[in-house]
Every structure is written in structure tokens, then in C-alpha cells.
Design an enzyme around this catalytic site. Sequence first.
Site, PDB file in Angstrom:
ATOM      1  N   ASP A 159       0.829  -1.213   0.000  1.00  0.00           N
ATOM      2  CA  ASP A 159       0.000   0.000   0.000  1.00  0.00           C
ATOM      3  C   ASP A 159       0.862   1.261   0.000  1.00  0.00           C
ATOM      4  O   ASP A 159       1.970   1.267   0.540  1.00  0.00           O
ATOM      5  CB  ASP A 159      -0.907  -0.019   1.251  1.00  0.00           C
ATOM      6  CG  ASP A 159      -2.041   0.979   1.127  1.00  0.00           C
ATOM      7  OD1 ASP A 159      -2.390   1.373  -0.004  1.00  0.00           O
ATOM      8  OD2 ASP A 159      -2.571   1.392   2.179  1.00  0.00           O
TER       9      ASP A 159
ATOM     10  N   ASN B 200     -11.048  -2.483  -5.010  1.00  0.00           N
ATOM     11  CA  ASN B 200     -10.360  -1.504  -5.873  1.00  0.00           C
ATOM     12  C   ASN B 200     -11.104  -1.224  -7.190  1.00  0.00           C
ATOM     13  O   ASN B 200     -10.798  -0.251  -7.878  1.00  0.00           O
ATOM     14  CB  ASN B 200      -8.924  -1.947  -6.180  1.00  0.00           C
ATOM     15  CG  ASN B 200      -7.985  -1.873  -4.988  1.00  0.00           C
ATOM     16  OD1 ASN B 200      -7.086  -2.700  -4.833  1.00  0.00           O
ATOM     17  ND2 ASN B 200      -8.173  -0.890  -4.116  1.00  0.00           N
TER      18      ASN B 200
END
Length: 230
Positions: free
Chosen positions: A8, A56
Amino acid sequence: MHVAIIMDGNGRWATQRGLPRTAGHIEGAKAVRAVVETAARANVDTLTLYAFSSANWSRPTAEISALMRLFGQYLFTETRRCVEQSIRLNVIGRRDRLSENLLRSIEQSEKSSAAGSGMLLRLAVDYSSQHSILRAAQRAGRDADLSADAYQRLLNEVDHCAYSVSAVDLLIRTGNERRLSDFLLWESAFAELHFSDCLWPDFNEQRFQCALDDYGGRQRRFGGLSAKTL
Ligand code: IPE
Ligand code: IPE
Ligand code: MG
């Protein structure tokens, strides 16, 4: 040893430099190569990388397209390197929403690396742990005697896991967030967690080693008592 990583911080890495978010994803893909090689050298048996979560899909279309393109490119350029290093590749997650082209690349990469005897590299794409757990439970039906191992096999089927793997030992998340974001919830029941402030494109061999050292200093008890206490 099974290490899983929530990669991330690509977007923030780019934003901090006044670049578009996709520049962060490109840089992030470069960091993947270094970490894969470091993990293989460190005798990690299985490395599972969270590349694209089912959540996502809610991002802007342009960012999703860029991510899918990068993923295809990654398979194209890295499969040969993996084969050279005896690394087997397996993409886990849903396959019903990926493009035909990508599906073909995935199948090709998995097939050509299948004979490897070294590390297993799993890339989680369109992956949602909750979705997998639900689907596996549906497949289990009303089998009251189903063992955890048998349930794990159902999960593996749902996730397109081509190889049986041990539970996650070490789960790393970069990007200064302390959450699991629907990643390997069943498989990480007793995982040790390592959170790094570093944004994914900055993650390197040294930081990976730092996570391994942190793990090495942990005392795993699995609900029991330490040898010293007994
Ligand atoms: C991780 O980086 C990569 C993916 C989720 C595909 P992000 O894109 O989430 O980066 P941040 O968290 O916005 O910085
Ligand atoms: C998790 O990161 C997914 C990947 C790294 C692929 P996200 O940035 O999507 O997760 P949230 O939004 O912080 O939960
Ligand atoms: Mg993020």
C-alpha cells in the site's frame, strides 16, 4: 515460511512528488521485483502479494486500466525471470471479471513456471477474502463434519490456488495503515503482523529484512504457553 504483503501507498508516493497516481503504481511494480528476489534468497516458501482488491474496482476507470495494464506487463516481463529462478507463479482471486487477454497471460505464466522447485509467488488480483469465504461456505453446504483442512481446500478452489500452502506466518502492510482490507482473513488467523510506515515504492531489501528480523523476535504461542512458562 509464508509471507504475505499488502503493498500500500503507491498513490501517496506519487502525489507527494506531484506525479499522477499511476506513476506510483509503475514505481510500485519495480519494488515488487526486488522484494520477490529478496524473499526467494531468504528461503521464504510462499510469498503472497496483494496487487488488486475486489474493492479496488471502485477506483476511477483510468486508474483501474493502468493497474490491469501494469499487471499484464509484469506477467510478460517477470515470468521468464521467475522461471530462471525456479519460482512458481499463481494468481489468486476471482477470474470472472478479468479481461480475456489477462486471463490468457495468467494461464500462460502459471503453466510455464509450474515446474519450478523454488519459492511460490502468489499474486492476489480481484481478491476479496470475504467473497472467498462466502463462496467456499456455499460449496461446503450443510456438511457438519467438514474439517478445517477440507474447508481450506474449498477456499483454494474458489481462489484458484493451484498449490496447497501453509497458513500465513508473517503479514506485512506498508503505507502507514493498520488494517487488513479484506486480505487472507482465514489464512492469517495466527499470523504475526508487521506494519511499516514506508510507502510501497520505497520498500526494499533492507526493509524486508527488517520485517523478517521483527518476526524473528516474536514468540508465537498459538494459544498455548511459552516453553519458559511450562
Ligand atoms: C496500493 O497503493 C496499490 C493498490 C491498491 C492497487 P494505493 O493505490 O492504495 O496507494 P494509496 O494508499 O492511495 O497511497
Ligand atoms: C489494499 O489497499 C489493497 C491492495 C494493496 C491491493 P487499499 O489502499 O485498496 O486499501 P484501503 O482502501 O486502505 O482499505
Ligand atoms: Mg491504499
